[in-house]
Motif scaffolding. Sequence first.
Motif, PDB file in Angstrom:
ATOM      1  N   ASP A 104     -14.199  -7.923   1.837  1.00  0.00           N
ATOM      2  CA  ASP A 104     -14.133  -9.019   2.886  1.00  0.00           C
ATOM      3  C   ASP A 104     -12.441  -9.376   3.208  1.00  0.00           C
ATOM      4  O   ASP A 104     -12.318 -10.128   4.186  1.00  0.00           O
ATOM      5  N   PHE A 105     -11.747  -8.419   2.802  1.00  0.00           N
ATOM      6  CA  PHE A 105     -10.311  -8.616   3.263  1.00  0.00           C
ATOM      7  C   PHE A 105     -10.000  -7.930   4.392  1.00  0.00           C
ATOM      8  O   PHE A 105     -10.193  -6.732   4.649  1.00  0.00           O
ATOM      9  N   THR A 106      -9.425  -8.728   5.128  1.00  0.00           N
ATOM     10  CA  THR A 106      -9.100  -8.027   6.576  1.00  0.00           C
ATOM     11  C   THR A 106      -7.414  -8.226   7.072  1.00  0.00           C
ATOM     12  O   THR A 106      -6.999  -7.894   8.103  1.00  0.00           O
ATOM     13  N   GLY A 107      -6.781  -8.686   5.891  1.00  0.00           N
ATOM     14  CA  GLY A 107      -5.108  -8.857   6.441  1.00  0.00           C
ATOM     15  C   GLY A 107      -4.198  -7.882   5.943  1.00  0.00           C
ATOM     16  O   GLY A 107      -3.019  -8.079   5.650  1.00  0.00           O
ATOM     17  N   GLN A 108      -4.880  -6.618   6.041  1.00  0.00           N
ATOM     18  CA  GLN A 108      -3.810  -5.605   5.788  1.00  0.00           C
ATOM     19  C   GLN A 108      -2.485  -5.633   6.533  1.00  0.00           C
ATOM     20  O   GLN A 108      -1.382  -5.308   5.874  1.00  0.00           O
ATOM     21  N   PRO A 109      -2.535  -5.631   7.920  1.00  0.00           N
ATOM     22  CA  PRO A 109      -1.296  -5.839   8.710  1.00  0.00           C
ATOM     23  C   PRO A 109      -0.234  -6.748   8.115  1.00  0.00           C
ATOM     24  O   PRO A 109       0.836  -6.314   7.889  1.00  0.00           O
ATOM     25  N   ALA A 110      -0.889  -7.794   7.728  1.00  0.00           N
ATOM     26  CA  ALA A 110       0.153  -8.969   6.951  1.00  0.00           C
ATOM     27  C   ALA A 110       0.773  -8.416   5.929  1.00  0.00           C
ATOM     28  O   ALA A 110       2.094  -8.743   5.390  1.00  0.00           O
ATOM     29  N   VAL A 111       0.006  -7.766   5.044  1.00  0.00           N
ATOM     30  CA  VAL A 111       0.424  -7.236   3.851  1.00  0.00           C
ATOM     31  C   VAL A 111       1.593  -6.058   3.946  1.00  0.00           C
ATOM     32  O   VAL A 111       2.813  -6.135   3.541  1.00  0.00           O
ATOM     33  N   ILE A 112       1.343  -5.309   5.088  1.00  0.00           N
ATOM     34  CA  ILE A 112       2.325  -4.148   5.184  1.00  0.00           C
ATOM     35  C   ILE A 112       3.471  -4.476   5.883  1.00  0.00           C
ATOM     36  O   ILE A 112       4.641  -4.158   5.868  1.00  0.00           O
ATOM     37  N   ASN A 113       3.418  -5.886   6.623  1.00  0.00           N
ATOM     38  CA  ASN A 113       4.613  -6.317   6.988  1.00  0.00           C
ATOM     39  C   ASN A 113       5.895  -6.565   6.021  1.00  0.00           C
ATOM     40  O   ASN A 113       6.868  -6.533   6.264  1.00  0.00           O
ATOM     41  N   GLY A 114       5.321  -6.725   4.680  1.00  0.00           N
ATOM     42  CA  GLY A 114       6.266  -6.775   3.651  1.00  0.00           C
ATOM     43  C   GLY A 114       7.408  -5.513   3.765  1.00  0.00           C
ATOM     44  O   GLY A 114       8.566  -5.363   3.600  1.00  0.00           O
ATOM     45  N   ALA A 115       6.814  -4.194   3.933  1.00  0.00           N
ATOM     46  CA  ALA A 115       7.375  -2.992   4.184  1.00  0.00           C
ATOM     47  C   ALA A 115       8.275  -2.783   5.393  1.00  0.00           C
ATOM     48  O   ALA A 115       9.362  -2.886   5.225  1.00  0.00           O
ATOM     49  N   SER A 116       7.610  -3.258   6.454  1.00  0.00           N
ATOM     50  CA  SER A 116       8.061  -3.240   7.780  1.00  0.00           C
ATOM     51  C   SER A 116       9.417  -4.398   7.699  1.00  0.00           C
ATOM     52  O   SER A 116      10.397  -3.900   8.202  1.00  0.00           O
ATOM     53  N   GLU A 117       9.420  -5.472   7.092  1.00  0.00           N
ATOM     54  CA  GLU A 117      10.335  -6.526   7.455  1.00  0.00           C
ATOM     55  C   GLU A 117      11.536  -6.159   6.565  1.00  0.00           C
ATOM     56  O   GLU A 117      12.612  -6.327   6.800  1.00  0.00           O
ATOM     57  N   LEU A 118      11.210  -5.367   5.352  1.00  0.00           N
ATOM     58  CA  LEU A 118      12.388  -5.004   4.265  1.00  0.00           C
ATOM     59  C   LEU A 118      13.010  -3.974   5.095  1.00  0.00           C
ATOM     60  O   LEU A 118      14.313  -4.152   5.332  1.00  0.00           O
ATOM     61  N   LEU A 119      12.335  -2.989   5.813  1.00  0.00           N
ATOM     62  CA  LEU A 119      13.221  -1.907   6.508  1.00  0.00           C
ATOM     63  C   LEU A 119      14.020  -2.423   7.615  1.00  0.00           C
ATOM     64  O   LEU A 119      15.043  -2.006   7.886  1.00  0.00           O
ATOM     65  N   GLY A 127      15.557   0.164  11.892  1.00  0.00           N
ATOM     66  CA  GLY A 127      14.318   0.175  10.997  1.00  0.00           C
ATOM     67  C   GLY A 127      12.876  -0.269  11.540  1.00  0.00           C
ATOM     68  O   GLY A 127      11.968  -0.458  11.168  1.00  0.00           O
ATOM     69  N   VAL A 128      13.006  -0.525  13.156  1.00  0.00           N
ATOM     70  CA  VAL A 128      11.859  -0.557  13.949  1.00  0.00           C
ATOM     71  C   VAL A 128      11.219   0.579  14.060  1.00  0.00           C
ATOM     72  O   VAL A 128      11.704   1.856  14.337  1.00  0.00           O
ATOM     73  N   HIS A 129       9.554   0.612  13.862  1.00  0.00           N
ATOM     74  CA  HIS A 129       8.987   1.761  13.770  1.00  0.00           C
ATOM     75  C   HIS A 129       7.510   1.629  14.129  1.00  0.00           C
ATOM     76  O   HIS A 129       7.015   0.494  14.462  1.00  0.00           O
ATOM     77  N   ALA A 130       6.893   2.695  14.403  1.00  0.00           N
ATOM     78  CA  ALA A 130       5.330   2.818  14.520  1.00  0.00           C
ATOM     79  C   ALA A 130       4.911   2.615  13.142  1.00  0.00           C
ATOM     80  O   ALA A 130       5.527   2.758  11.996  1.00  0.00           O
ATOM     81  N   ARG A 131       3.417   2.199  13.050  1.00  0.00           N
ATOM     82  CA  ARG A 131       2.897   1.949  11.849  1.00  0.00           C
ATOM     83  C   ARG A 131       1.443   1.739  11.898  1.00  0.00           C
ATOM     84  O   ARG A 131       0.730   1.561  12.859  1.00  0.00           O
ATOM     85  N   SER A 132       0.909   2.094  10.828  1.00  0.00           N
ATOM     86  CA  SER A 132      -0.599   2.127  10.567  1.00  0.00           C
ATOM     87  C   SER A 132      -0.692   1.172   9.062  1.00  0.00           C
ATOM     88  O   SER A 132       0.021   1.235   8.128  1.00  0.00           O
ATOM     89  N   ALA A 133      -1.857   0.251   9.210  1.00  0.00           N
ATOM     90  CA  ALA A 133      -2.138  -0.508   8.001  1.00  0.00           C
ATOM     91  C   ALA A 133      -3.500  -0.270   7.714  1.00  0.00           C
ATOM     92  O   ALA A 133      -4.430  -0.619   8.743  1.00  0.00           O
ATOM     93  N   VAL A 134      -3.702   0.307   6.733  1.00  0.00           N
ATOM     94  CA  VAL A 134      -5.176   0.950   6.351  1.00  0.00           C
ATOM     95  C   VAL A 134      -5.842   0.135   5.081  1.00  0.00           C
ATOM     96  O   VAL A 134      -5.082   0.433   3.968  1.00  0.00           O
ATOM     97  N   GLY A 135      -6.922  -0.387   5.158  1.00  0.00           N
ATOM     98  CA  GLY A 135      -7.694  -0.852   4.088  1.00  0.00           C
ATOM     99  C   GLY A 135      -8.397   0.412   3.430  1.00  0.00           C
ATOM    100  O   GLY A 135      -8.854   1.196   3.962  1.00  0.00           O
ATOM    101  N   VAL A 136      -8.233   0.214   1.914  1.00  0.00           N
ATOM    102  CA  VAL A 136      -9.011   1.404   1.413  1.00  0.00           C
ATOM    103  C   VAL A 136      -9.629   0.703   0.074  1.00  0.00           C
ATOM    104  O   VAL A 136      -9.232  -0.184  -0.320  1.00  0.00           O
ATOM    105  N   ALA A 137     -10.508   1.721  -0.605  1.00  0.00           N
ATOM    106  CA  ALA A 137     -11.453   0.975  -1.760  1.00  0.00           C
ATOM    107  C   ALA A 137     -10.483   0.979  -2.931  1.00  0.00           C
ATOM    108  O   ALA A 137     -10.575   0.100  -3.802  1.00  0.00           O
ATOM    109  N   VAL A 138      -9.712   2.100  -3.173  1.00  0.00           N
ATOM    110  CA  VAL A 138      -9.158   2.146  -4.291  1.00  0.00           C
ATOM    111  C   VAL A 138      -7.678   3.079  -4.334  1.00  0.00           C
ATOM    112  O   VAL A 138      -7.956   4.058  -3.562  1.00  0.00           O
TER     113      VAL A 138
END
Length: 156
Positions: A104-119, A127-138
């Motif tokens: 039920d987790f749908t916050g993948q973009p906010a998680v990957i913001n960690g990488a984007s913000e560091l860059l 460091g500005v880039h195009a991006r995909s944030a994908v939820g996966v099972a494992v």
Amino acid sequence: MAGAVESRLAELGLTLPAVVPPLASYQPAVRSGVYVYTSGQLPMVDGKLAVTGKVGAEVTPDEAKELARTCALNALAAVKSVAGDLDRIKRVVKVVGFVASASDFTGQPAVINGASELLGEVLGDKGVHARSAVGVAVLPLDAPVEVEVQVELVEA
């Protein structure tokens, strides 16, 4: 003598880690012309995952965001291993982030913001880039997050 990018890392209190050794049959990064493509980088610190599990279950979104920062730092180390110098980065072109997610987790973009913000913190406008944030099972080793980065280099 450290270049501008590594000096900026030091200002942020960060140290570029050693390149994470491959877990299987691949290279941490490859160069093709002026582009460097990293393999997916896990949030490894000193050869180990600090945290395992699914985001939204065993791992909080805030923890996962910090882990994504670690992945991006590991990706920069992989880039340096083939580019020779992080100051050769002309720009980050694309970031792809994978989040091992509770059903039920749908916050993948906010998680990957960690990488984007560091860059962005480290490279500024480069460091500005195009991006995909994908939820996966494992993810491998039950990692909560994995990040891959593509960069364009200044021609030597």
